[in-house]
Design a protein around this motif. Sequence first.
Motif: not given
Length: 217
Positions: A31-41, A105-114
């Motif tokens: 979600v734009y502007g939020g946090k997003f966890k990309i899981r790799c196990i 990993i965790l991305i904070t303040n998600v933008t459309y560039d991500h």
Amino acid sequence: MDYWLVMVLCLMAVSSCRSGCVEVESETEAVYGGKFKIRCISCKKRGETLAKTFTEWFFKGEDRDKFDLILHYSYPRQTVEDVRFVGRLKWDGSNHSEDLQDMSILITNVTYDHRGEYMCRVNRTLNFENHEYNTNVTKFIQVTVVDKANRDTASIVSEIMMYVLIVVLTIWLVVEMIYCYRKIAAAGEEAVLENASDYLAITTESKDNCLGVQAQE
């Protein structure tokens, strides 16, 4: 006594076990502007085997043809390699050990560039008694960015089922209350009739006794 002894032994056995590793797929909608966890196990086939692991994360934007290195993690150090992720990307996987199994990993303040494709590359060296063995695992995650989170079908169905269950329980409770009220009312009426019958029987008996006394006089 034997029952409590077995319970104590079971609790001790559970507490001494290590938690298992499960390879769960990553979510793909940020979600734009939020946090997003990309899981790799990446789980080891034999949990008792010691290992040393480092991981590299790569990113390929929608307008790019190749992957770019964005993060390198080797316990205890993480290095962000791409300026697009500086201050926005951080390690969110296994801690306090170089034997990594969770490389999220965790991305904070998600933008459309991500938006784009992420690649998680795991390099693991297994340490056996007489030799070492190296393995590599690569996982790909396609990530999209939306303005507002979309609810999945499972959450919608679960919410509907919850409301249906509440309605059913409410109706059942009302029916039970009406049934109990009628039962109590019926029991009360029977008690009143029984008391009235007893009263009439006592009155009749007293009247008969009085008539008998008068006859004797």
